[in-house]
Scaffold this active site. Structure first.
Site, PDB file in Angstrom:
ATOM      1  N   ASN A   1       5.723  -1.500  11.370  1.00 30.50           N
ATOM      2  CA  ASN A   1       4.944  -1.006  10.239  1.00 30.50           C
ATOM      3  C   ASN A   1       5.290  -1.847   8.997  1.00 30.50           C
ATOM      4  O   ASN A   1       5.944  -2.880   9.121  1.00 30.50           O
ATOM      5  CB  ASN A   1       5.273   0.481  10.011  1.00 30.50           C
ATOM      6  CG  ASN A   1       4.082   1.252   9.488  1.00 30.50           C
ATOM      7  OD1 ASN A   1       3.430   0.815   8.550  1.00 30.50           O
ATOM      8  ND2 ASN A   1       3.787   2.387  10.093  1.00 30.50           N
TER       9      ASN A   1
ATOM     10  N   ASN B   1       0.831  -1.206   0.000  1.00 31.36           N
ATOM     11  CA  ASN B   1       0.000   0.000   0.000  1.00 31.36           C
ATOM     12  C   ASN B   1       0.859   1.246   0.000  1.00 31.36           C
ATOM     13  O   ASN B   1       1.962   1.262   0.547  1.00 31.36           O
ATOM     14  CB  ASN B   1      -0.980  -0.012   1.190  1.00 31.36           C
ATOM     15  CG  ASN B   1      -0.420   0.674   2.415  1.00 31.36           C
ATOM     16  OD1 ASN B   1      -0.467   1.898   2.539  1.00 31.36           O
ATOM     17  ND2 ASN B   1       0.170  -0.101   3.325  1.00 31.36           N
TER      18      ASN B   1
ATOM     19  N   LYS C   1       5.519   3.903  16.910  1.00 32.95           N
ATOM     20  CA  LYS C   1       5.477   2.772  15.971  1.00 32.95           C
ATOM     21  C   LYS C   1       6.643   2.883  15.006  1.00 32.95           C
ATOM     22  O   LYS C   1       6.844   3.929  14.379  1.00 32.95           O
ATOM     23  CB  LYS C   1       4.156   2.771  15.202  1.00 32.95           C
ATOM     24  CG  LYS C   1       4.035   1.581  14.241  1.00 32.95           C
ATOM     25  CD  LYS C   1       2.617   1.402  13.759  1.00 32.95           C
ATOM     26  CE  LYS C   1       2.492   0.265  12.774  1.00 32.95           C
ATOM     27  NZ  LYS C   1       1.117   0.111  12.285  1.00 32.95           N
TER      28      LYS C   1
ATOM     29  N   SER D   1       5.480   5.146   8.593  1.00 27.15           N
ATOM     30  CA  SER D   1       4.818   4.834   7.326  1.00 27.15           C
ATOM     31  C   SER D   1       5.730   5.283   6.190  1.00 27.15           C
ATOM     32  O   SER D   1       6.268   6.400   6.228  1.00 27.15           O
ATOM     33  CB  SER D   1       3.470   5.543   7.234  1.00 27.15           C
ATOM     34  OG  SER D   1       2.566   4.903   8.101  1.00 27.15           O
TER      35      SER D   1
ATOM     36  N   ASN E   1       4.953   6.126   3.215  1.00 27.07           N
ATOM     37  CA  ASN E   1       4.281   6.821   2.112  1.00 27.07           C
ATOM     38  C   ASN E   1       4.090   8.321   2.306  1.00 27.07           C
ATOM     39  O   ASN E   1       3.395   8.953   1.533  1.00 27.07           O
ATOM     40  CB  ASN E   1       2.929   6.154   1.853  1.00 27.07           C
ATOM     41  CG  ASN E   1       3.099   4.668   1.610  1.00 27.07           C
ATOM     42  OD1 ASN E   1       3.909   4.265   0.784  1.00 27.07           O
ATOM     43  ND2 ASN E   1       2.381   3.846   2.359  1.00 27.07           N
ATOM     44  N   THR E   2       4.661   8.878   3.363  1.00 23.10           N
ATOM     45  CA  THR E   2       4.658  10.334   3.540  1.00 23.10           C
ATOM     46  C   THR E   2       6.118  10.781   3.471  1.00 23.10           C
ATOM     47  O   THR E   2       6.920  10.361   4.312  1.00 23.10           O
ATOM     48  CB  THR E   2       4.037  10.724   4.903  1.00 23.10           C
ATOM     49  OG1 THR E   2       2.667  10.332   4.900  1.00 23.10           O
ATOM     50  CG2 THR E   2       4.127  12.222   5.154  1.00 23.10           C
TER      51      THR E   2
ATOM     52  N   PHE F   1      -1.708   8.346   4.131  1.00 24.11           N
ATOM     53  CA  PHE F   1      -2.547   8.915   5.204  1.00 24.11           C
ATOM     54  C   PHE F   1      -3.774   9.680   4.710  1.00 24.11           C
ATOM     55  O   PHE F   1      -4.000  10.842   5.095  1.00 24.11           O
ATOM     56  CB  PHE F   1      -1.766   9.884   6.108  1.00 24.11           C
ATOM     57  CG  PHE F   1      -0.637   9.287   6.895  1.00 24.11           C
ATOM     58  CD1 PHE F   1      -0.572   7.943   7.202  1.00 24.11           C
ATOM     59  CD2 PHE F   1       0.370  10.126   7.396  1.00 24.11           C
ATOM     60  CE1 PHE F   1       0.474   7.421   7.945  1.00 24.11           C
ATOM     61  CE2 PHE F   1       1.419   9.620   8.148  1.00 24.11           C
ATOM     62  CZ  PHE F   1       1.476   8.261   8.421  1.00 24.11           C
TER      63      PHE F   1
HETATM   64  C1  LIG Z   1      -3.758  -0.620   3.482  1.00 20.24           C
HETATM   65  C2  LIG Z   1      -2.917  -0.384   4.700  1.00 20.24           C
HETATM   66  C3  LIG Z   1      -2.940   0.860   5.324  1.00 20.24           C
HETATM   67  C4  LIG Z   1      -2.170   1.088   6.470  1.00 20.24           C
HETATM   68  N1  LIG Z   1      -2.225   2.306   7.078  1.00 20.24           N
HETATM   69  C5  LIG Z   1      -1.526   2.510   8.219  1.00 20.24           C
HETATM   70  C6  LIG Z   1      -1.646   3.729   8.924  1.00 20.24           C
HETATM   71  O1  LIG Z   1      -2.374   4.643   8.532  1.00 20.24           O
HETATM   72  N2  LIG Z   1      -0.938   3.874  10.068  1.00 20.24           N
HETATM   73  C7  LIG Z   1      -0.130   2.870  10.559  1.00 20.24           C
HETATM   74  O2  LIG Z   1       0.492   3.039  11.609  1.00 20.24           O
HETATM   75  N3  LIG Z   1       0.004   1.699   9.907  1.00 20.24           N
HETATM   76  C8  LIG Z   1      -0.677   1.494   8.763  1.00 20.24           C
HETATM   77  N4  LIG Z   1      -0.573   0.295   8.127  1.00 20.24           N
HETATM   78  C9  LIG Z   1       0.357  -0.733   8.653  1.00 20.24           C
HETATM   79  C10 LIG Z   1      -0.336  -1.728   9.571  1.00 20.24           C
HETATM   80  O3  LIG Z   1      -0.859  -1.097  10.709  1.00 20.24           O
HETATM   81  C11 LIG Z   1       0.657  -2.828  10.019  1.00 20.24           C
HETATM   82  O4  LIG Z   1       1.691  -2.243  10.781  1.00 20.24           O
HETATM   83  C12 LIG Z   1       1.281  -3.563   8.842  1.00 20.24           C
HETATM   84  O5  LIG Z   1       0.342  -3.771   7.816  1.00 20.24           O
HETATM   85  C13 LIG Z   1       1.845  -4.920   9.271  1.00 20.24           C
HETATM   86  O6  LIG Z   1       0.856  -5.755   9.811  1.00 20.24           O
HETATM   87  P1  LIG Z   1       0.111  -6.902   8.943  1.00 20.24           P
HETATM   88  O7  LIG Z   1       1.182  -7.720   8.285  1.00 20.24           O
HETATM   89  O8  LIG Z   1      -0.719  -7.645   9.940  1.00 20.24           O
HETATM   90  O9  LIG Z   1      -0.710  -6.195   7.937  1.00 20.24           O
HETATM   91  C14 LIG Z   1      -1.334   0.045   6.987  1.00 20.24           C
HETATM   92  C15 LIG Z   1      -1.326  -1.200   6.355  1.00 20.24           C
HETATM   93  C16 LIG Z   1      -2.099  -1.434   5.229  1.00 20.24           C
HETATM   94  C17 LIG Z   1      -2.044  -2.788   4.567  1.00 20.24           C
END
Ligand SMILES: Cc1cc2nc3c(=O)[nH]c(=O)nc-3n(C[C@H](O)[C@H](O)[C@H](O)COP(=O)(O)O)c2cc1C
Length: 348
Positions: free
Chosen positions: A257, A120, A228, A185, A187-188, A124
């Site tokens: 993350n 992704n 985080k 993250s 992406n910022t 934000f």
């Molecule tokens: C579509 C998407 C959007 C996400 N947006 C955020 C976010 O806004 N803030 C954040 O701290 N992590 C964000 N994450 C990261 C997740 O919180 C998590 O740390 C990461 O996906 C790893 O966990 P997982 O393997 O269970 O998905 C996002 C992940 C995905 C897939």
């Protein structure tokens, strides 16, 4: 069963070109359900697994179970009661920024189904702290702990990042059981640089102080501030994060993350963004183990990354996490995964 044989195929096919379509559709339904106490009770009765063996107290907050929804799923906090009714022990809402922003151009989520992974580059997208405050003021409250993840607005210059985070902290203070400072993250632009020792030290000092100042004014105890982190940090960068967190009284570290790495993928992809899901699990475990070894239980760790079932959950807790979170497996496995993990954890 029904999820994987019927619901998932329909939803994945209907949103093949843009997975976000399925997400928004689902969130719309969940937001509506969040207003009906009767329906919430039915959802809870059929989904949530309750056991006193699962309860725990971490950084001063009581959790009914250790399985949380990770940051980024409910960015505006519109469906928290319905998500809570599915059986989560806590939810990290957000990431919220001071200013409303649209995020990156769509499509910006990509399914890598054969890898049980997602990429992704959302950037934000959210309604901004003011609108979210207004909405939460009118909304039913979920009965589980809610952490609000706060991040930097894209338009805010790097030198003004601290004020941007503090604004969201203030706006959401009454609606949070804890805060997560998101500096990880991918992406910022520039956000991950806030993980460097000096900027991180300034940022966390300011946020923890502000949380304490707000609490003093209201005569309550300060809400926990967590940070985080990315899975792509080296050991020496992790050492810096630990030192800053301990010095500044950060109450926990969320690891991890999404990753910029593309190792171990079957799917050939050139999409940019953060990779989550199964391919992240090993790296996230390594980071948790390292943090645990260095932290010596001084502050707790929330483990997140590629947890797809009870074995992964146990491995993450054994690596040193006090709580866990899921995101990608919730998409691929459906809500039944929460109960499966909790049932096994209660048995062990
Ligand atoms: C579509 C998407 C959007 C996400 N947006 C955020 C976010 O806004 N803030 C954040 O701290 N992590 C964000 N994450 C990261 C997740 O919180 C998590 O740390 C990461 O996906 C790893 O966990 P997982 O393997 O269970 O998905 C996002 C992940 C995905 C897939």
């Amino acid at each position: 069963m029904l999820f994987k044989t019927l619901i998932r195929p329909v939803m994945f096919r209907a949103s093949a070109n843009d997975p976000e379509i399925a997400h928004h559709w689902l969130m719309g339904r969940m937001a509506t359900l969040s207003h009906s106490q009767t329906i919430l009770k039915i959802i809870e009765a059929t989904n949530a697994y309750k056991s006193s063996a699962l309860e725990r107290d971490v950084f001063g907050v009581h959790f009914p179970n250790p399985v949380g929804l990770a940051g980024g799923f409910d960015k505006n906090g519109i469906a928290l009661p319905a998500l809570a009714a599915l059986g989560f022990g806590f939810i990290e809402a957000g990431t919220v920024t001071r200013y409303a922003q649209p995020g990156n151009a769509r499509p910006r989520i990509f399914r890598l189904s054969e890898d049980n992974a997602l990429i992704n580059r959302m950037g934000f997208p959210n309604d901004g702290a003011d609108a979210i405050h207004a909405h939460l003021s009118q909304s039913p409250k979920p009965g589980i702990p809610i952490g609000w993840s706060i991040g930097k607005s894209k338009i805010t210059p790097q030198e003004e990042a601290i004020e941007d985070y503090l604004y969201s902290l203030h706006k959401l203070y009454d609606f949070a059981d804890f805060f997560t400072v998101n500096v990880s993250s991918p992406n910022t632009p520039g956000l991950r640089q806030l993980q460097d020792k000096e900027p991180l030290d300034r940022l966390l000092q300011a946020i923890v102080q502000e949380s304490e100042a707000i609490a003093q004014k209201t005569g309550s105890s300060a809400k926990a501030v967590l940070v985080k982190i990315a899975p792509d940090l080296t050991e020496s960068q992790l050492d810096d994060v630990i030192e800053v967190c301990l010095n500044r009284h950060v109450r926990g570290i969320i690891a991890t993350n999404t990753t910029l790495a593309r190792t171990g993928l079957r799917h050939n992809t050139s999409e940019s963004g953060g990779l989550s899901g199964r391919p992240l699990h090993q790296r996230s475990l390594e980071v948790i183990r390292y943090l645990n070894q260095q932290l010596q239980n001084k502050i707790p760790i929330i483990g997140v990354g590629g947890i797809f079932g009870p074995d992964d959950a146990k491995r993450t807790l054994d690596a040193g996490a006090s709580l866990i979170q899921i995101y990608t497996s919730f998409i691929y496995e459906g809500p039944g995964i929460i109960k499966r993990i909790n049932r096994e954890l209660a048995r062990s």
